[in-house]
Scaffold this active site. Sequence first.
Site, mmCIF file in Angstrom:
data_model
loop_
_atom_site.group_PDB
_atom_site.id
_atom_site.type_symbol
_atom_site.label_atom_id
_atom_site.label_comp_id
_atom_site.label_asym_id
_atom_site.label_seq_id
_atom_site.Cartn_x
_atom_site.Cartn_y
_atom_site.Cartn_z
ATOM 1 C CG ASP A 117 -39.075 18.402 39.977
ATOM 2 O OD1 ASP A 117 -39.914 18.620 40.879
ATOM 3 O OD2 ASP A 117 -38.180 19.224 39.658
ATOM 4 N N GLY B 51 -39.903 26.454 42.521
ATOM 5 C CA GLY B 51 -40.632 27.139 43.593
ATOM 6 C C GLY B 51 -41.528 28.245 43.073
ATOM 7 C CG ASN C 223 -39.873 23.220 38.057
ATOM 8 O OD1 ASN C 223 -39.892 23.352 36.840
ATOM 9 N ND2 ASN C 223 -39.019 22.421 38.668
ATOM 10 C CB VAL C 224 -46.581 24.781 39.047
ATOM 11 C CG1 VAL C 224 -47.846 24.889 39.900
ATOM 12 C CG2 VAL C 224 -46.186 26.132 38.477
HETATM 13 O O1 LIG Z 1 -39.948 23.680 42.175
HETATM 14 C C1 LIG Z 1 -40.826 22.854 42.283
HETATM 15 C C2 LIG Z 1 -42.217 23.178 42.812
HETATM 16 O O2 LIG Z 1 -42.250 24.410 43.484
HETATM 17 P P1 LIG Z 1 -43.571 24.835 44.322
HETATM 18 O O3 LIG Z 1 -43.470 24.179 45.681
HETATM 19 O O4 LIG Z 1 -43.518 26.338 44.406
HETATM 20 O O5 LIG Z 1 -44.763 24.340 43.566
HETATM 21 N N1 LIG Z 1 -40.613 21.583 41.913
HETATM 22 O O6 LIG Z 1 -39.388 21.188 41.472
HETATM 23 NA NA NA Z 2 -37.014 20.159 37.475
HETATM 24 ZN ZN LIG Z 3 -37.911 22.349 42.462
#
Ligand SMILES: O=C(COP(=O)(O)O)NO
Ligand code: NA
Ligand SMILES: [Zn+2]
Length: 305
Positions: free
Chosen positions: A80, A209, A251-252
């Site tokens: 990531d 996000g 993504n979480v």
């Molecule tokens: O994009 C994210 C995580 O987003 P959050 O903060 O909303 O979980 N990681 O790359």
């Molecule tokens: Na990613």
């Molecule tokens: Zn991110």
Amino acid sequence: MLVTGNDILIPARAGQYGVGSFNTNNMEITQAIIHTAERLRSPVMVQMSEGAIKYGGQDLANIVIDLARRATVPVALHLDHGSSYESALKAIKMGFTSVMIDASHHGFEDNVKETRRVVEAAHAMGISVESELGRLGGIEEHIVVDEKDAFLTDPEEAVQFIEQTGTDYLAIAIGTSHGAFKGKGRPYIDHARIEKIASLTSIPLVAHGSSGVPQEIVERFRAAGGQIGDAAGIADEDLQRATGFGIAKVNVDTDLRLASTVGIREALTANPKEFDPRKIFGPAREVMSQVIEHKMRVLGSVGKA
Ligand SMILES: O=C(COP(=O)(O)O)NO
Ligand code: NA
Ligand SMILES: [Zn+2]
Ligand SMILES: [Ca+2]
């Protein structure tokens, strides 16, 4: 089974459902992600940021890789927000099967150049690549992008970028932002923009996000002694609509951070005498599993494995 990002995301885009890409930092988070995916017959991506690699290193990567290999559903291990060519290649050497090169804070040309380098090397090793065009608000691990600089992804530019880089999937800025404070109330998601970009390209699109920051979890966090301001995340129906238009990877991270902390805080406040780590970290796994299950149902990936 351990697979590449393409193995999971190409069917997701075609099937118009989203696949959660959940950040992990330890064994319990990894177990919650993969065991919940198996229970729900859902494909899943487990991702590690550069910070997670600093924190857990090859030890943590090996836990993910081993669980993924033994899993009865497709699992990819994803880097990531890789911040450089070197970082992406190091991750591949560690056994990652998908890598993000995030050069979206550079100008278009430099972003293309950096992304293309990673694509060429990763493809030579059969690894899938995520890149990013556009800038989210909020804090991106290595840079703080404040509102005025946050810019949403231009659809025409996205087509050019995809053609010039060969990226396998593309993270686009559509109104989401990282962290627990995504704006006052319900963050605005530019569904028209997603639809436009998706009409111009067939590659899987990525939403960063995307934590929902469920109010129930926020309340429990406070009730167990946590301190947090007016936190807000992406509404379930906004995320559901986005997956119908072409968002395939979601993504979480924040939701799992909140859920695991709720589990630990509740265990400690309920049993001040407790000092068995299994009784303290175990409950975190439960709360995370509930949050992961909810997300998989919202994204429509349940039963797709
Ligand atoms: O994009 C994210 C995580 O987003 P959050 O903060 O909303 O979980 N990681 O790359
Ligand atoms: Na990613
Ligand atoms: Zn991110
Ligand atoms: Ca970025």
